[in-house]
Write an enzyme that holds these catalytic residues in place. Structure first.
Site, short mmCIF file in Angstrom:
data_model
loop_
_atom_site.label_atom_id
_atom_site.label_comp_id
_atom_site.label_asym_id
_atom_site.label_seq_id
_atom_site.Cartn_x
_atom_site.Cartn_y
_atom_site.Cartn_z
N CYS A 1 -17.44 13.84 -10.15
CA CYS A 1 -18.06 15.00 -10.81
C CYS A 1 -17.08 15.64 -11.79
O CYS A 1 -17.45 15.96 -12.93
CB CYS A 1 -18.51 16.00 -9.75
N CYS A 2 -15.82 15.83 -11.36
CA CYS A 2 -14.82 16.39 -12.28
C CYS A 2 -14.61 15.47 -13.48
O CYS A 2 -14.40 15.94 -14.60
CB CYS A 2 -13.49 16.60 -11.56
N CYS B 1 -17.12 25.30 -6.41
CA CYS B 1 -15.85 24.68 -6.01
C CYS B 1 -14.66 25.62 -6.05
O CYS B 1 -13.52 25.19 -5.90
CB CYS B 1 -15.56 23.48 -6.92
N CYS C 1 -8.06 18.81 -10.96
CA CYS C 1 -9.32 18.15 -11.26
C CYS C 1 -9.11 16.93 -12.14
O CYS C 1 -10.05 16.24 -12.46
CB CYS C 1 -10.27 19.13 -11.96
N CYS D 1 -15.35 25.98 -11.46
CA CYS D 1 -16.79 25.92 -11.24
C CYS D 1 -17.19 26.78 -10.03
O CYS D 1 -16.44 26.85 -9.04
CB CYS D 1 -17.22 24.48 -11.00
S1 SF4 Z 1 -15.05 21.65 -10.03
FE1 SF4 Z 1 -16.80 21.00 -8.73
S2 SF4 Z 1 -18.72 21.28 -9.93
FE2 SF4 Z 1 -16.92 21.45 -11.33
S3 SF4 Z 1 -16.70 19.44 -12.19
FE3 SF4 Z 1 -15.33 19.47 -10.41
S4 SF4 Z 1 -16.55 18.79 -8.62
FE4 SF4 Z 1 -17.97 19.21 -10.34
#
Ligand code: SF4
Length: 240
Positions: free
Chosen positions: A119-120, A206, A232, A203
């Protein structure tokens, strides 16, 4: 396109004794092919304030991952109004986000480290890499005391992960107290979540508040446990 050698970095870096000197040198040498990447954290407030004192047409990049807090959008508007700047908002590839959540779920990051890293990658690392591709340098708010991974950071670095462009870290030697003293002395706007125990801005699903005495990045991905990393992927060149 301009690329610095390590010898040039080693020659210039010792002359940049303050954040303002680092920014004045970097903007003087590289504008408009240099941009500040901002998540609207406390360090970003400080650097945007310093940059706007040098010139008003600075370039500011921010990533809209699609999962930010409402307060972050409000903070962008506050900074734009206060300093007469405009954020260049970078978005993830819509098809990649769609394919990812349709395959793994809307809150996939809670399910596994693999999902969170994916996701990151889709929402942050890849879009930033695309945004930096046309630049000669980027400016970050990293400080060496924030994480173990950042201890080796210095004011100027060659960013091998992003095409060998220059990475400028003007606050690298500042402490958290230095940042907050500067904010208060200069009446600089700061993200409202920082008054609610947040130590970094990320985010919404998170990132959470950190109890008094907690680490700078303890509010990130807390369900994964562990310590030290909490990155991240945007700043992974210091040993993560
Ligand atoms: S911080 Fe969380 S929602 Fe944002 S990109 Fe990374 S995993 Fe995805």
């Amino acid at each position: 396109m301009r690329r610095f050698t390590q010898a040039e970095v080693d020659e210039v870096a010792p002359r940049l004794r303050t954040p303002q000197e680092a920014l004045a040198w970097a903007l003087g040498e590289l504008h408009p092919r240099i941009a500040k990447a901002s998540s609207l954290g406390a360090e970003d407030s400080v650097i945007i304030h310093m940059m706007a004192a040098i010139r008003r047409d600075v370039r500011l990049i921010t990533l809209d991952t699609g999962r930010l807090n409402e307060e972050t959008y409000a903070m962008m508007a506050t900074m734009e109004k206060r300093y007469g700047v405009r954020f260049e908002v970078v978005y993830p590839d819509a098809r990649e986000v769609s394919d990812m959540v349709n395959a793994r779920g809307i809150n996939l990051f809670y399910e596994s480290v693999e999902n969170r890293v994916m996701c990151c990658g889709v929402r942050k690392v890849d879009p930033l890499r695309r945004a930096l591709a046309g630049l000669d340098a980027w400016i970050t708010g990293i400080r060496s005391e924030q994480t173990e991974n950042r201890r080796g950071a210095s004011v100027l670095e060659i960013d091998a992960r992003n095409g060998g462009i220059l990475k400028v870290n003007p606050l690298v030697s500042w402490t958290r107290d230095d940042v907050w003293s500067f904010i208060r002395e200069n009446g600089i706007p700061y993200h409202p979540l920082l008054d609610r125990g947040y130590r970094s801005i990320g985010c919404e699903p998170c990132t959470r508040a950190v109890p008094e005495g907690g680490g700078e990045r303890d509010g990130r991905w807390w369900w994964e446990g562990g310590a030290g990393g909490k990155e991240c992927g945007l700043h992974m060149e210091h040993g993560a």
